[in-house]
Motif scaffolding. Structure first.
Motif, short mmCIF file in Angstrom:
data_model
loop_
_atom_site.label_atom_id
_atom_site.label_comp_id
_atom_site.label_asym_id
_atom_site.label_seq_id
_atom_site.Cartn_x
_atom_site.Cartn_y
_atom_site.Cartn_z
N GLU A 82 -7.38 0.81 12.60
CA GLU A 82 -7.14 2.05 13.36
C GLU A 82 -5.80 2.04 14.09
O GLU A 82 -5.12 3.05 14.16
CB GLU A 82 -8.29 2.29 14.35
N LYS A 117 -3.18 2.86 11.52
CA LYS A 117 -3.38 4.23 11.05
C LYS A 117 -2.82 5.22 12.07
O LYS A 117 -2.10 6.16 11.73
CB LYS A 117 -4.87 4.50 10.80
N GLU A 140 -7.68 10.39 5.48
CA GLU A 140 -9.05 9.88 5.56
C GLU A 140 -9.31 8.78 4.53
O GLU A 140 -10.26 8.01 4.66
CB GLU A 140 -10.06 11.03 5.38
N LEU A 141 -8.44 8.65 3.53
CA LEU A 141 -8.59 7.63 2.50
C LEU A 141 -7.83 6.34 2.83
O LEU A 141 -7.95 5.35 2.10
CB LEU A 141 -8.10 8.15 1.14
N TRP A 142 -7.06 6.36 3.89
CA TRP A 142 -6.27 5.17 4.25
C TRP A 142 -7.18 4.03 4.65
O TRP A 142 -8.04 4.18 5.51
CB TRP A 142 -5.33 5.48 5.39
N LYS A 143 -6.96 2.88 4.07
CA LYS A 143 -7.73 1.68 4.43
C LYS A 143 -6.83 0.79 5.27
O LYS A 143 -6.19 -0.13 4.76
CB LYS A 143 -8.21 0.97 3.16
N ASN A 202 0.85 -1.19 0.00
CA ASN A 202 0.00 0.00 0.00
C ASN A 202 0.88 1.24 0.00
O ASN A 202 2.04 1.20 0.41
CB ASN A 202 -0.91 0.00 1.23
#
Length: 122
Positions: free
Chosen positions: A27, A30, A21-24, A13
């Motif tokens: 949590e 992240k 906010e687009l990170w998949k 990735n």
């Protein structure tokens, strides 16, 4: 650039710090990437390699990745008045200083974010 990087077989990735906010990601990961970001020295992108891929040129791991084999490090306390036992919960390196401070009955370090390992005080 992101699209090109994702065509590489070693890359899982690519995170764009302008658009977290687009990170998949889970949590936990992240938050780790956000906490590790320092604008004056960090780049615009974070590249996440696939499991078992290293870019350091050496064999082994670096303890800096997001995979369990990189981040799981045994922690052992041993000595006088340390009770026998095991803890099977997740602890962090930031928990070491507050644990030792609690054992010595002294003030926690300034800026401390860890928590004492209460298993040692039973």
């Amino acid at each position: 650039m992101t699209t090109y990087l994702l065509t590489k077989k070693e890359i899982l990735n690519v995170l764009d710090y302008d658009h977290p906010e687009l990170w998949k990601l889970p949590e936990k990961f992240k938050q780790a990437f956000i906490n590790g970001y320092y604008q004056p020295r960090s780049g615009d992108l974070q590249i996440i390699l696939k499991p078992q891929v290293s870019d350091n040129g050496y064999k082994g791991t670096e303890h800096g990745g997001m995979y369990n084999y990189d981040t799981h490090i045994p922690l052992i306390f041993y000595g006088w008045k340390i009770p026998k036992g095991n803890a099977y919960r997740e602890v962090h390196i930031t928990d070491i200083a507050p644990t030792i401070c609690s054992m010595l009955h002294i003030q926690m370090p300034n800026g401390n974010i860890g928590k004492p390992l209460t298993e040692l005080f039973k």
